[in-house]
Design an enzyme around this catalytic site. Sequence first.
Site, PDB file in Angstrom:
ATOM      1  N   ASP A  99      38.833  33.081  19.537  1.00 52.33           N
ATOM      2  CA  ASP A  99      38.489  33.839  18.222  1.00 52.33           C
ATOM      3  C   ASP A  99      39.280  35.353  17.946  1.00 52.33           C
ATOM      4  OD1 ASP A  99      36.887  34.369  16.186  1.00 52.33           O
ATOM      5  OD2 ASP A  99      35.047  35.313  17.249  1.00 52.33           O
ATOM      6  N   LYS A 129      40.083  30.891  15.563  1.00 53.88           N
ATOM      7  CA  LYS A 129      39.358  31.110  14.518  1.00 53.88           C
ATOM      8  C   LYS A 129      39.379  32.512  14.096  1.00 53.88           C
ATOM      9  CE  LYS A 129      34.497  32.056  15.256  1.00 53.88           C
ATOM     10  NZ  LYS A 129      34.456  33.450  14.507  1.00 53.88           N
ATOM     11  N   GLU A 198      27.892  31.252   9.152  1.00 51.74           N
ATOM     12  CA  GLU A 198      26.957  32.111   9.757  1.00 51.74           C
ATOM     13  C   GLU A 198      25.790  32.796   8.828  1.00 51.74           C
ATOM     14  OE1 GLU A 198      28.628  34.626  12.903  1.00 51.74           O
ATOM     15  OE2 GLU A 198      26.597  35.542  13.363  1.00 51.74           O
TER      16      GLU A 198
END
Length: 303
Positions: A99, A129, A198
Amino acid sequence: MSTVSPVSNSTSQPARKKVTTLTFRQKKEHGAPITMLTAYDYPTAMAIDKAGIDSILVGDSLGMVVLGYENTLPVTMEDMLHHARAVSRGAKSAMLIGDMPFMSYQISVEEAVRNAGRFIQEAFMDAIKLEGGRERADAVRAITSAGIPVMGHLGLTPQSVHQMGGFRAQGKTAIAAKRLLEDAQILEEAGAFSIVLESVPARLAQMISKKISIPTIGIGAGAGCDGQVLVTHDLLGLFERFTPKFVKKYANFHSEMSKAFTEYIDDVETKRFPAQEHTVEMTDEEWSTFERLNPSTSSGQAV
Ligand code: KIV
């Protein structure tokens, strides 16, 4: 951990095939849910990998659930690489995703590519990501052009916590939902291989998942996504500060840990630990020789 006579606890299991971006695509095509969890260390990565997960995200949630920060903003590239390397040593089959932390990809496309490359070269990740939609399209394009698979992240993007006015669900108005769908399409067009959604309404996440050909991975986005991810510390009940509504707790490790630590303290204080079976011995013969060599230490005298 003791280095004396280690007892191996490992059980040999048949090797699983490495999960790749191709596996993600095939799973979406076959309607088979993609599984993903976060990990930040070697033993957790090993346990998750052995359980048969498709993908492990070394999330910048590291900052909150491991490093104790209020949010993910203080997490640095060095923090991420350190933990990603540990995860890469523990996981063999899962696809590993690093990430990108705050400010590692926002300043320029060049920095984004350089930092994405560090995840691959220095921490042995398979993909990266990053958070954001249209404003990150150039970075996504450049990173994928460098041969690095990119996972997008839309909806509640924790690195924009101040801009969002807190950790709040996103895409709840018609205008916001339209923008989210467009962002997902832009990320797909820019070359992302998958997108985390999310905290967005379930019906919006389901619709986006149908509209785009790359897999969506939901967290607080309902069952209509192509896969699901949770923060492992939430799932295990290890992170006590708060639990998001969308988390299902599968264990209560924080209270298990507290119980174990209390028992240990009690055992030491009452001299129940260490017992004979936890103790290293030497033969009487060696001991006698030792005493002869060191007369001041022989029985009855203070050592
Ligand atoms: O950092 C993280 O753990 C994440 C997941 C919540 C998707 O971004």
